[in-house]
Write an enzyme that holds these catalytic residues in place. Structure first.
Site, PDB file in Angstrom:
ATOM      1  NE  ARG A 189      14.933  20.894 -13.940  1.00 23.80           N
ATOM      2  CZ  ARG A 189      13.992  20.250 -12.762  1.00 23.80           C
ATOM      3  NH1 ARG A 189      13.082  19.768 -12.990  1.00 23.80           N
ATOM      4  NH2 ARG A 189      14.754  20.482 -11.681  1.00 23.80           N
ATOM      5  CE  LYS A 205       6.659  20.047 -22.567  1.00 26.97           C
ATOM      6  NZ  LYS A 205       7.545  19.969 -21.644  1.00 26.97           N
ATOM      7  CG  ASN A 206       4.388  19.842 -18.900  1.00 29.76           C
ATOM      8  OD1 ASN A 206       5.335  19.378 -19.635  1.00 29.76           O
ATOM      9  ND2 ASN A 206       4.073  21.103 -18.424  1.00 29.76           N
ATOM     10  CG  ASP A 236       4.328  25.546 -18.451  1.00 29.76           C
ATOM     11  OD1 ASP A 236       5.109  25.998 -17.814  1.00 29.76           O
ATOM     12  OD2 ASP A 236       4.114  24.180 -18.464  1.00 29.76           O
ATOM     13  CG  ASP A 257      12.155  24.494 -20.861  1.00 27.46           C
ATOM     14  OD1 ASP A 257      12.360  23.855 -21.677  1.00 27.46           O
ATOM     15  OD2 ASP A 257      10.826  24.719 -20.266  1.00 27.46           O
TER      16      ASP A 257
HETATM   17  C1  UD1 Z   1       6.680  21.090 -14.496  1.00 36.70           C
HETATM   18  C2  UD1 Z   1       6.322  21.269 -15.882  1.00 36.70           C
HETATM   19  C3  UD1 Z   1       6.461  22.786 -16.463  1.00 36.70           C
HETATM   20  C4  UD1 Z   1       5.626  23.550 -15.513  1.00 36.70           C
HETATM   21  C5  UD1 Z   1       5.841  23.370 -14.048  1.00 36.70           C
HETATM   22  C6  UD1 Z   1       5.387  24.186 -13.058  1.00 36.70           C
HETATM   23  C7  UD1 Z   1       6.820  19.131 -16.951  1.00 36.70           C
HETATM   24  C8  UD1 Z   1       7.894  18.432 -17.777  1.00 36.70           C
HETATM   25  N1  UD1 Z   1       7.218  20.587 -16.731  1.00 36.70           N
HETATM   26  O1  UD1 Z   1       7.934  21.316 -14.223  1.00 36.70           O
HETATM   27  O2  UD1 Z   1       6.135  22.809 -17.790  1.00 36.70           O
HETATM   28  O3  UD1 Z   1       6.002  24.949 -15.683  1.00 36.70           O
HETATM   29  O4  UD1 Z   1       5.779  21.846 -13.532  1.00 36.70           O
HETATM   30  O5  UD1 Z   1       3.696  23.858 -13.444  1.00 36.70           O
HETATM   31  O6  UD1 Z   1       6.026  18.649 -16.379  1.00 36.70           O
HETATM   32  N2  UD1 Z   1      11.837  23.112  -7.040  1.00 36.70           N
HETATM   33  C9  UD1 Z   1      12.747  23.075  -6.008  1.00 36.70           C
HETATM   34  N3  UD1 Z   1      13.243  22.029  -5.653  1.00 36.70           N
HETATM   35  C10 UD1 Z   1      12.592  20.956  -5.913  1.00 36.70           C
HETATM   36  C11 UD1 Z   1      11.609  20.657  -7.120  1.00 36.70           C
HETATM   37  C12 UD1 Z   1      11.350  22.172  -7.321  1.00 36.70           C
HETATM   38  O7  UD1 Z   1      13.118  24.252  -5.874  1.00 36.70           O
HETATM   39  O8  UD1 Z   1      12.979  19.612  -5.706  1.00 36.70           O
HETATM   40  C13 UD1 Z   1      11.296  24.498  -7.526  1.00 36.70           C
HETATM   41  C14 UD1 Z   1      11.611  24.843  -9.031  1.00 36.70           C
HETATM   42  O9  UD1 Z   1      13.025  25.304  -8.864  1.00 36.70           O
HETATM   43  C15 UD1 Z   1      10.829  25.774  -9.447  1.00 36.70           C
HETATM   44  C16 UD1 Z   1       9.269  25.493  -8.866  1.00 36.70           C
HETATM   45  O10 UD1 Z   1       9.953  24.476  -7.524  1.00 36.70           O
HETATM   46  O11 UD1 Z   1      10.925  27.113  -8.934  1.00 36.70           O
HETATM   47  C17 UD1 Z   1       8.411  24.447  -9.607  1.00 36.70           C
HETATM   48  O12 UD1 Z   1       9.032  23.345 -10.036  1.00 36.70           O
HETATM   49  P1  UD1 Z   1       8.175  21.981 -10.230  1.00 36.70           P
HETATM   50  O13 UD1 Z   1       6.609  22.229  -9.990  1.00 36.70           O
HETATM   51  O14 UD1 Z   1       8.840  20.954  -9.868  1.00 36.70           O
HETATM   52  O15 UD1 Z   1       8.082  22.215 -11.798  1.00 36.70           O
HETATM   53  P2  UD1 Z   1       8.804  20.939 -12.875  1.00 36.70           P
HETATM   54  O16 UD1 Z   1       8.236  19.706 -12.367  1.00 36.70           O
HETATM   55  O17 UD1 Z   1      10.014  21.058 -13.153  1.00 36.70           O
END
Ligand code: UD1
Length: 427
Positions: A94, A22-23, A307, A118
């Site tokens: 998201r 999915k991701n 996850d 989520d």
């Molecule tokens: C993706 C996955 C999710 C997984 C996560 C971490 C998808 C659709 N989702 O989420 O299932 O749990 O990776 O492996 O692929 N953050 C910031 N600023 C930003 C971006 C992120 O502060 O600009 C923080 C977020 O709040 C969070 C952390 O960084 O605490 C991790 O986020 P990120 O790695 O970006 O996860 P996602 O891409 O949202």
């Protein structure tokens, strides 16, 4: 609304096959926007989020031909796609934010509603925005939309991410491949899903160095071509089955998975007493004793994936001993612990830490899924709880697990999907 009725006591035994992640697939679908013509993705899971992303692409003017039974999806992108992603879709998922990078790169502008998604804590977009600004875009927050403009096109730049964010790395990669000049993304995420999108972009004609490392070097090109690309196997679904085998003291062979992507997870399960065997096209996990408690710390890849944190809390909840589980990515991921304690688990949380003291038995109760992985974790807990566990809000689980109930039943579980009388039915 539907719920799952889970009768505890079964030992899961048999084989399952995992499909594409999915991701990854959601981002591969967004990457298709970068080339005019028809891009085909294979090993596409049959899950709700793929439907939502398909709808988003249709609204941008693409034709989307999704054949879930063949696990194949074809996206035909017009010469000039639209550039607005509306709130009604973005709020449901998201990951829709991943169209931001490709739309600015391809159209010179993008209006993407600010996401919901989520219920796993605040997730900023600051690194997405700062990175796009480095590439020359002007980004503003207008009426609930992130509006990015780069009328003269994007230009290569040096970007240092504060944290190896998966989403920011993907968005910036997809923007950089069509930028003028060279972009270096430092402290990039290196999850297998990032490697997957890099490989797809290479197939489309992008020039990317350092794939799989934390420094990606992208030399922009003028134009990309559509491709046929196979989605990387879903390591989180595979890891969920691995945990299920250990928790239920069962024996599960997972086919179509890549054990190397789960090294740290399988090692934890081995430490807890499971027999773990790598196979040519997957792996086998068997457990013939009560699991031993294992400490877990979530971190970006190759660290332990957040996850799979709920599933490991469940393992520890029935294990011999006590374990400390530390969550470093999403602060609200422990919210599901409240539900787990309804089943009799002994878990105490304090900030980033959860202290789990294993109990010999859990006991079935009604619980509510708050996000995809919490939902999966609660089902696994129900499998080892005495009596019946009713898991409500299973639409969260459907967002990430293709045929979850069917696979559980095939492995010997007593699980049923049924209407939830506590929620009004549609129609
Ligand atoms: C993706 C996955 C999710 C997984 C996560 C971490 C998808 C659709 N989702 O989420 O299932 O749990 O990776 O492996 O692929 N953050 C910031 N600023 C930003 C971006 C992120 O502060 O600009 C923080 C977020 O709040 C969070 C952390 O960084 O605490 C991790 O986020 P990120 O790695 O970006 O996860 P996602 O891409 O949202």
């Amino acid at each position: 609304m539907e719920r799952f009725r889970v009768v505890g006591g079964a030992r899961l035994d048999g084989e399952v096959r995992v499909t594409g992640a999915k991701n990854s697939v959601l981002k591969l679908m967004a990457a298709a926007l970068l080339a005019e013509g028809t891009t085909t993705l294979t090993e596409v899971p049959h899950i709700l989020d793929v439907e939502i992303m398909g709808e988003l692409l249709r609204r941008l003017g693409c034709t989307v031909d999704y054949r879930p039974e063949e696990r194949r999806l074809a996206i035909t992108v017009p010469e000039r796609p639209g550039h607005q992603a509306d709130y009604d879709l973005v709020r449901r998922m998201r990951a829709s934010i991943c169209v931001l990078g490709p739309l600015v790169a391809r159209c010179g502008e993008a209006d993407v509603a600010l996401p919901g998604g989520d219920n796993i804590g605040s997730r900023g977009l600051d690194m997405h925005v700062a990175g796009l600004e480095r590439l020359g875009a002007v980004v503003e927050n207008e009426h609930g939309y992130l509006v990015a403009r780069a009328p003269q096109g994007l230009r290569g730049a040096q970007i240092w991410l504060d944290f190896p964010s998966v989403g920011a790395t993907e968005n910036l990669l997809m923007a950089a491949v069509l930028a003028d000049g060279t972009t270096v993304i430092d402290n990039a995420a290196r999850e297998p899903e990032i490697v997957d999108i890099c490989r797809m972009l290479e197939g489309m004609g992008a020039k990317i160095g350092g794939i799989g490392s934390s420094t990606l070097e992208v030399v922009g090109v003028d134009r990309l071509e559509p491709v046929v690309h196979e989605t990387v196997p879903d390591r989180i679904v595979a890891g969920t089955w691995a945990a299920a085998a250990a928790i239920t003291r069962g024996d599960i062979t997972v086919r179509g998975a890549r054990p190397h992507d789960l090294d740290i997870v399988l090692d934890k399960l081995a430490t807890s007493g499971a027999h773990v065997e790598a196979l040519a096209d997957g792996f086998r996990v068997a457990m013939d004793r009560r699991p031993r408690a294992v400490d877990v710390v979530t971190l970006p890849y190759p660290g332990f994936p957040t996850d799979l944190q709920p599933q490991l809390i469940v393992l520890n909840a029935v294990a011999d001993g006590a374990a400390m589980v530390t969550e470093n990515l999403f602060e609200a991921r422990f919210r599901f612990v409240n539900e787990l304690t309804r089943l009799g688990a002994d878990v105490r949380t304090d900030g980033h830490h959860a202290l789990v003291r294993g109990k010999e038995h859990l006991s079935g109760a009604p619980v509510e899924a708050s996000d995809i992985r919490a939902g999966a974790g609660l089902v696994l807990a129900g499998l080892v709880a005495e009596g019946e566990t009713l898991v409500s809000q299973v639409h969260h689980i459907d967002r990430g697990y293709d045929g979850f109930v069917e696979s559980l039943v095939a492995l010997g579980a007593d699980v049923r999907r049924e209407p939830d009388p506590d929620y009004p039915q549609e129609g």
